[in-house]
Design a protein around this motif. Structure first.
Motif, PDB file in Angstrom:
ATOM      1  N   THR A   4     108.219  35.054  28.896  1.00 42.37           N
ATOM      2  CA  THR A   4     106.894  35.579  29.194  1.00 42.37           C
ATOM      3  C   THR A   4     105.895  34.429  29.233  1.00 42.37           C
ATOM      4  O   THR A   4     106.215  33.305  28.834  1.00 42.37           O
ATOM      5  CB  THR A   4     106.448  36.608  28.138  1.00 42.37           C
ATOM      6  OG1 THR A   4     106.430  35.968  26.862  1.00 42.37           O
ATOM      7  CG2 THR A   4     107.367  37.823  28.120  1.00 42.37           C
ATOM      8  N   ASP A  61     106.488  37.922  33.791  1.00 41.25           N
ATOM      9  CA  ASP A  61     106.948  38.668  32.614  1.00 41.25           C
ATOM     10  C   ASP A  61     107.976  39.730  32.978  1.00 41.25           C
ATOM     11  O   ASP A  61     108.876  40.016  32.188  1.00 41.25           O
ATOM     12  CB  ASP A  61     105.764  39.324  31.895  1.00 41.25           C
ATOM     13  CG  ASP A  61     104.850  38.334  31.198  1.00 41.25           C
ATOM     14  OD1 ASP A  61     105.130  37.115  31.212  1.00 41.25           O
ATOM     15  OD2 ASP A  61     103.831  38.789  30.634  1.00 41.25           O
ATOM     16  N   GLY A  62     107.853  40.316  34.174  1.00 41.74           N
ATOM     17  CA  GLY A  62     108.795  41.345  34.623  1.00 41.74           C
ATOM     18  C   GLY A  62     110.041  40.778  35.278  1.00 41.74           C
ATOM     19  O   GLY A  62     110.888  41.534  35.741  1.00 41.74           O
ATOM     20  N   HIS A  63     110.151  39.441  35.348  1.00 39.96           N
ATOM     21  CA  HIS A  63     111.274  38.752  35.987  1.00 39.96           C
ATOM     22  C   HIS A  63     111.530  39.339  37.373  1.00 39.96           C
ATOM     23  O   HIS A  63     112.622  39.816  37.699  1.00 39.96           O
ATOM     24  CB  HIS A  63     112.536  38.827  35.116  1.00 39.96           C
ATOM     25  CG  HIS A  63     113.591  37.855  35.557  1.00 39.96           C
ATOM     26  ND1 HIS A  63     113.437  36.485  35.460  1.00 39.96           N
ATOM     27  CD2 HIS A  63     114.807  38.043  36.119  1.00 39.96           C
ATOM     28  CE1 HIS A  63     114.506  35.884  35.940  1.00 39.96           C
ATOM     29  NE2 HIS A  63     115.363  36.812  36.345  1.00 39.96           N
ATOM     30  N   ARG A  64     110.463  39.286  38.218  1.00 47.56           N
ATOM     31  CA  ARG A  64     110.530  39.816  39.580  1.00 47.56           C
ATOM     32  C   ARG A  64     110.342  38.670  40.582  1.00 47.56           C
ATOM     33  O   ARG A  64     109.226  38.435  41.055  1.00 47.56           O
ATOM     34  CB  ARG A  64     109.483  40.903  39.759  1.00 47.56           C
ATOM     35  CG  ARG A  64     109.686  42.099  38.831  1.00 47.56           C
ATOM     36  CD  ARG A  64     108.773  43.273  39.151  1.00 47.56           C
ATOM     37  NE  ARG A  64     107.399  42.936  39.395  1.00 47.56           N
ATOM     38  CZ  ARG A  64     106.410  43.032  38.488  1.00 47.56           C
ATOM     39  NH1 ARG A  64     106.662  43.445  37.264  1.00 47.56           N
ATOM     40  NH2 ARG A  64     105.171  42.719  38.818  1.00 47.56           N
ATOM     41  N   ALA A 108     102.236  39.212  35.577  1.00 47.55           N
ATOM     42  CA  ALA A 108     102.980  40.477  35.663  1.00 47.55           C
ATOM     43  C   ALA A 108     104.345  40.253  36.332  1.00 47.55           C
ATOM     44  O   ALA A 108     105.363  40.768  35.859  1.00 47.55           O
ATOM     45  CB  ALA A 108     102.175  41.523  36.422  1.00 47.55           C
ATOM     46  N   ALA A 109     104.378  39.478  37.408  1.00 44.18           N
ATOM     47  CA  ALA A 109     105.650  39.207  38.091  1.00 44.18           C
ATOM     48  C   ALA A 109     106.550  38.327  37.228  1.00 44.18           C
ATOM     49  O   ALA A 109     107.765  38.556  37.158  1.00 44.18           O
ATOM     50  CB  ALA A 109     105.393  38.543  39.446  1.00 44.18           C
ATOM     51  N   ASP A 144     108.551  39.459  43.978  1.00 42.41           N
ATOM     52  CA  ASP A 144     107.104  39.626  43.822  1.00 42.41           C
ATOM     53  C   ASP A 144     106.441  38.279  43.593  1.00 42.41           C
ATOM     54  O   ASP A 144     105.350  38.007  44.103  1.00 42.41           O
ATOM     55  CB  ASP A 144     106.782  40.556  42.652  1.00 42.41           C
ATOM     56  CG  ASP A 144     107.178  41.991  42.910  1.00 42.41           C
ATOM     57  OD1 ASP A 144     107.488  42.342  44.076  1.00 42.41           O
ATOM     58  OD2 ASP A 144     107.182  42.779  41.950  1.00 42.41           O
TER      59      ASP A 144
END
Length: 121
Positions: A60, A17-20, A14-15, A23
């Motif tokens: 991703t 794929d969200g480019h965070r 999730a982190a 996190d």
């Protein structure tokens, strides 16, 4: 105990794929060892954050847990098959090895190592 690897990989994906990057860094222990695609072994959350900040947005990951293990109540780990990709068709398949430690009330990545899988053979 349910094995923590699937949940850690879910949060990692999730982190990623969200480019965070922030996190992502908090998924790791403060003293984490990290070996990604580059030649240098990185140490600590700040280095992990910097690594993920450099990943191009839009990438991703798909991950499948292959094997898991536990060592007592505080250490676990395993291997996953991961394919990184993007909308332009770039793709890299790796095996991901994780050592997890129960740290600050949650499971975190203590050691991370990717090894490219040669699909040409």
């Amino acid at each position: 105990m349910n094995h923590p690897m699937p949940e850690v990989l879910r949060r990692w994906k999730a982190a990623f794929d969200g480019h965070r990057p922030d996190d992502m860094a908090h998924l790791f222990t403060a003293d984490a060892l990290f070996q990604g695609f580059g030649p240098t072994v990185l140490t600590g959350r700040d280095a992990v954050r910097g690594y993920y900040e450099a990943v191009p947005p839009g990438r991703t990951a798909q991950a499948t847990v292959l094997h898991t293990y536990t060592i007592g109540e505080q250490v676990a780990g395993g291997f996953a098959d991961v394919t990184f990709g993007d909308a332009d068709g770039w793709e890299a398949r790796v095996h991901l090895s994780l050592v997890l430690r129960h740290d600050e009330g949650r499971w975190r990545i203590r050691q991370y190592h990717v090894s490219r899988v040669d699909t040409a053979r």
